[in-house]
Scaffold this active site. Sequence first.
Site, short mmCIF file in Angstrom:
data_model
loop_
_atom_site.label_atom_id
_atom_site.label_comp_id
_atom_site.label_asym_id
_atom_site.label_seq_id
_atom_site.Cartn_x
_atom_site.Cartn_y
_atom_site.Cartn_z
N ARG A 33 0.81 -1.23 0.00
CA ARG A 33 0.00 0.00 0.00
C ARG A 33 0.84 1.27 0.00
O ARG A 33 0.36 2.32 -0.42
CB ARG A 33 -0.92 0.02 1.23
CG ARG A 33 -2.00 -1.03 1.21
CD ARG A 33 -2.85 -0.97 2.47
NE ARG A 33 -2.05 -1.24 3.66
CZ ARG A 33 -2.52 -1.16 4.90
NH1 ARG A 33 -3.77 -0.79 5.11
NH2 ARG A 33 -1.73 -1.42 5.93
N ASP A 59 -3.97 -1.83 -2.48
CA ASP A 59 -4.58 -2.23 -1.21
C ASP A 59 -5.37 -3.49 -1.49
O ASP A 59 -6.40 -3.46 -2.17
CB ASP A 59 -5.49 -1.11 -0.71
CG ASP A 59 -6.19 -1.45 0.59
OD1 ASP A 59 -6.12 -2.62 1.03
OD2 ASP A 59 -6.83 -0.55 1.17
N ASN A 86 2.05 -12.98 0.25
CA ASN A 86 2.57 -12.78 1.61
C ASN A 86 1.76 -11.79 2.42
O ASN A 86 1.78 -11.84 3.65
CB ASN A 86 4.03 -12.31 1.52
CG ASN A 86 4.52 -11.73 2.82
OD1 ASN A 86 4.83 -12.43 3.76
ND2 ASN A 86 4.57 -10.39 2.88
N TYR A 148 -7.80 -15.32 12.56
CA TYR A 148 -6.50 -15.44 11.90
C TYR A 148 -6.19 -16.91 11.63
O TYR A 148 -5.73 -17.28 10.55
CB TYR A 148 -5.40 -14.81 12.77
CG TYR A 148 -4.03 -14.83 12.12
CD1 TYR A 148 -3.69 -13.90 11.15
CD2 TYR A 148 -3.09 -15.80 12.46
CE1 TYR A 148 -2.45 -13.91 10.54
CE2 TYR A 148 -1.84 -15.83 11.86
CZ TYR A 148 -1.53 -14.88 10.90
OH TYR A 148 -0.31 -14.91 10.30
N LYS A 152 -5.70 -18.65 7.89
CA LYS A 152 -4.49 -19.39 7.52
C LYS A 152 -4.79 -20.88 7.29
O LYS A 152 -4.10 -21.52 6.48
CB LYS A 152 -3.41 -19.20 8.59
CG LYS A 152 -2.90 -17.77 8.68
CD LYS A 152 -2.42 -17.24 7.33
CE LYS A 152 -1.80 -15.87 7.42
NZ LYS A 152 -1.32 -15.38 6.10
N THR A 183 9.55 -9.81 13.01
CA THR A 183 9.21 -8.82 11.98
C THR A 183 8.38 -7.72 12.63
O THR A 183 8.18 -7.72 13.85
CB THR A 183 8.39 -9.45 10.83
OG1 THR A 183 7.10 -9.83 11.33
CG2 THR A 183 9.09 -10.67 10.23
#
Length: 261
Positions: A33, A59, A86, A148, A152, A183
């Site tokens: 984005r 986006d 990703n 989540y 996944k 990360t």
Amino acid sequence: MGTALITGASAGLGLEFAWQLATAKHDVVLVARSQDRLDRLADQLRAAAGVHAEVLVADLSDRRDVERVADRLRDQERPVGLLVNNAGLGLNQRFVGGDLAAEEAALDVMVRAVLVLSNAAAGAMVERGRGAILNVASIAALLASGTYSAHKAWVRTFTEGLAVELKGTGVTATALCPGFVHTEFHERGRIDVSTYPEVAWLHAEDVVATALADVRRGTVISTPSIRYRAIAAAARLAPRGAVRAVGRYRRAIESPDTPAE
């Protein structure tokens, strides 16, 4: 692999994918984005690796933007040899009483965009008889940690089914299922992970190196590190009641001000 298109390329695993692929002399299409972040990264990759770096601001919660990325993947005059789905985000909220618009946006990014972009890439790659799709799932796919985990789990199962369909075409599909990785992901999602020991964490460079090696081998499920492969095996064998109990415990330590039950 030629050219690789990476979503969520401006940070986290996506950034590491961009660097490792570029230093291996693959041209890259960088999708995220942030125009500023992508432009800066593209300049760095061109200077350091001498590759062509294309910027595509999008986006992935916006259907029109997803279609623009899909059109780039369908372009046979500028073929993409590797798609890395990703892009993702963490939602530090309960589903009941949470922000439904945020849930829908997360679903769009981590499920719908993966579906649409995989379809576009697979169609073009099968026509050429070569290519690879790498979808970033998570060890959470085997757990019960809110939506989540559900997103996944869909990515993992979808990728396995896609791999079956692609068998014999020269095109492969791989689901990357890492655990905790150092990360910006948790910080951006305002998720408190201070209680997790250092042994639980992986380094982005190791995760990406393992994933790319598994793509080259045509591995369908890529789980970096021996410890997370052991956790994955235990999660598959454990009674689902035990898996749900772990999910409740995780919710309690991540959101201590909210009851786990």
